[in-house]
Scaffold this active site. Sequence first.
Site, PDB file in Angstrom:
ATOM      1  N   CYS A 413       0.818  -1.214   0.000  1.00 32.71           N
ATOM      2  CA  CYS A 413       0.000   0.000   0.000  1.00 32.71           C
ATOM      3  C   CYS A 413       0.848   1.258   0.000  1.00 32.71           C
ATOM      4  CB  CYS A 413      -0.955  -0.005   1.196  1.00 32.71           C
ATOM      5  SG  CYS A 413      -2.665  -0.284   0.687  1.00 32.71           S
ATOM      6  N   GLY A 442     -16.082   6.222  -2.150  1.00 30.93           N
ATOM      7  CA  GLY A 442     -15.542   6.733  -0.892  1.00 30.93           C
ATOM      8  C   GLY A 442     -15.610   5.770   0.259  1.00 30.93           C
ATOM      9  N   ASP A 443     -16.562   4.829   0.252  1.00 28.32           N
ATOM     10  CA  ASP A 443     -16.603   3.850   1.341  1.00 28.32           C
ATOM     11  C   ASP A 443     -15.708   2.670   0.971  1.00 28.32           C
ATOM     12  OD1 ASP A 443     -17.441   2.644   3.773  1.00 28.32           O
ATOM     13  OD2 ASP A 443     -19.368   3.675   3.569  1.00 28.32           O
ATOM     14  N   HIS A 534      -8.013 -12.576 -14.761  1.00 26.09           N
ATOM     15  CA  HIS A 534      -7.316 -12.137 -15.965  1.00 26.09           C
ATOM     16  C   HIS A 534      -5.829 -12.080 -15.659  1.00 26.09           C
ATOM     17  CE1 HIS A 534      -6.642 -10.024 -19.759  1.00 26.09           C
ATOM     18  NE2 HIS A 534      -5.896  -9.148 -19.100  1.00 26.09           N
ATOM     19  N   SER A 535      -4.998 -12.396 -16.648  1.00 26.85           N
ATOM     20  CA  SER A 535      -3.554 -12.346 -16.464  1.00 26.85           C
ATOM     21  C   SER A 535      -2.914 -11.678 -17.668  1.00 26.85           C
ATOM     22  CB  SER A 535      -2.989 -13.759 -16.286  1.00 26.85           C
ATOM     23  OG  SER A 535      -3.238 -14.546 -17.439  1.00 26.85           O
TER      24      SER A 535
END
Length: 736
Positions: A413, A442-443, A534-535
Amino acid sequence: MKDFSPKRRIAMNAPDAAPLVKELVLVGGGHTHALVLRKWGMRPVPGARLTLINPGPVAPYSGMLPGFIAGHYSRDALEIDLVRLARFAGARLILDHATAVDPAAGLVHLAGRGSVAYDLLSVDIGVTSDMAQLPGFADHAVAAKPLAGLADRWDSFCQQAGPAKVAIIGGGVAGAEIAMAVAHRLATLGRPAHISVIDRGKVLSGATPSARRKLLAAMDALGISRVQGAAPVAVLPDAVELEGGRMVPADLTIGAAGAVPQAWLADSGLPCVDGYLAVDAQLRSLGDPRIYAAGDCAHLTHAPRPKAGVFAVRAAPVLAWNLRADLVGLQRRSFHPQRDFLKLVSLGGKVALAEKLGVAVTGAGLWGWKDRIDRDFMDQFGHLPVMSTPPAPKGAARGVAAELAGPAPCGGCGAKLGQGALSDALARLPDSQRDDVMTGPGDDAAVIRVGGALQVLTTDHLRAFALDPALVARVTATHALGDIWAMGATPQTVMANVVLPRMAARLQSGWLTEIMDAAAEVFGTQGAQIVGGHSSMGAELTVGFSITGLLDGQALTIAGAQPGDALILTRGIGTGVILAAEMRGQADGRDVANAWAQMQTPQGDAAQVLRSKARAMTDVTGFGLAGHVSAICRASGVGAQLHLADIPVLPGAASLAARGIRSTLFAQNQASLANNITIISKPSADLVFDPQTAGGLLAAVPADDADRLVAALQELGHPAAVIGKVLAGPPRITLV
């Protein structure tokens, strides 16, 4: 901890831009492999992925163990940090036990996950002095090898008080050296001690006459008892039982007799001699030229030698060359071990015995010599070479060189876009035109009405923070589930999105299988099913998941917190600073391993505990603890007070923050709240802005329920705590 200050900062090798075509796997973090990793870091082979498999994040150096027991060295001084070394080498590190090798399939089987494929394999796992066949040994004793277990047990034993009784099973040089170190340490601690060395034959019978006389004299001077001619038949909580019923008192029993190879080597079907992998002059297995072995687990068929660290160290340049030769097509070299070598044995205090060619002498100067040899060896790993920063491409735009000179962008992150950029983009989106979409941007997740049911939908992906795809997948899965748990939903279905770095087609299946197996394990324990995905290929590894969840009732949101509510956090903060430090080679490997373990731990059970009482809930991720508390405050129209001393923090995070290490997202997180927070001027306070990967659940609950909920969470193994309270007033945070 070793000096990892900016003056000693090292540039880490990222996965090479060349397409990956070969898999080189090292099993075990022994002395030989540690030196191979160091050489690889200075000169990697483009196109080859290097993997190190080891049970723990550090590897003890056997040469300094007696000095550690005697109190001459700290625990840090005798441990090679494999996390840092692997990062320097650009190698993925898998913290797990190898349990088998399948040469036909080219696979190493692991205890805690599936298997790892290899094109080339090298084994350096040492030996064990665990006496599994001796009744009571596993419950009441500790083996001298592997060293980590003894080091842990000895640390604990030295913290006790009063008289001590220690028995060492095994009267060879290793057992005698340990006994003398034990005697010296207990004497310095002021603890009366009775120390016994037990041997079924004569103590030190394998030593040369000159060395034996001097070693026995040193043991006698320290008051060490010799129990000879009797084999142990059982280890009891307070004694070792010998043949004939004699009892040798022992509060601590250490096994140092007859170190043996790990059993799975012989079970592999590869040629072995007495359980040791049989290798030729080039250190290759006699049964498979793709497999190498070195150190105590190998038997040199061309030049049999006793098990000694000197041979492991001197084999390293040959092993490193031969692995490279096989990868790039060069001529291999042969290993020619010396016939005899200088043996240096610690005598408890800062005195040592030196023996070669049957001549033995003792003295304090010899201990100093041994100390310098050992410290020089370890210094190779504490102060890794400074690697040059790649220059900017010729003709690059102004500013490129400055960007390349700075720290690499964080993974996890810490690679997230800042809150300001995200808010600006979301604010431009049109209002929902659908009656079945119950929430806006936003949530934590979208709430959608499907017939008579309410479903939540979320998506998350992470830039790789480590070089192990399976680790990244497990953490990403746990991270993505946080939004579902925070909304009070039950995970349902999962779609995967995976970007692999460029590699040969034959490797793609193995990488993708590792990722999907790891993710499926996490999602399966939480009741969710992977239904597709998906790759694609790209510049680097990225793993993401889109998840649906089912609601039983209304969704929990970040709105609803009330003045007087207690704020509960389910796990420690600090992943951002630890991951940033790990990428720069400045984190303690044990702290990194601890952070990895937390990030892989699901919190579905924690969400169930909080769900019935939480008025507002979210998961703490990229915007940091302060950012997510602020989100609850803004949505609920309240303020908050956080108690710095009560916020759980991951081990090592506070010290890294004090040294000025920050994640790349830190500054944006701090700036976004500059006008909405009152903060203490302490480095540890900066951790509230630290971006979290797979962070804890943050819940506002009625104050009367807080202690009971925290107790329930802790009972489940979550280090939860009440970290503050909700206040009436504007959406502002006060840190006290």
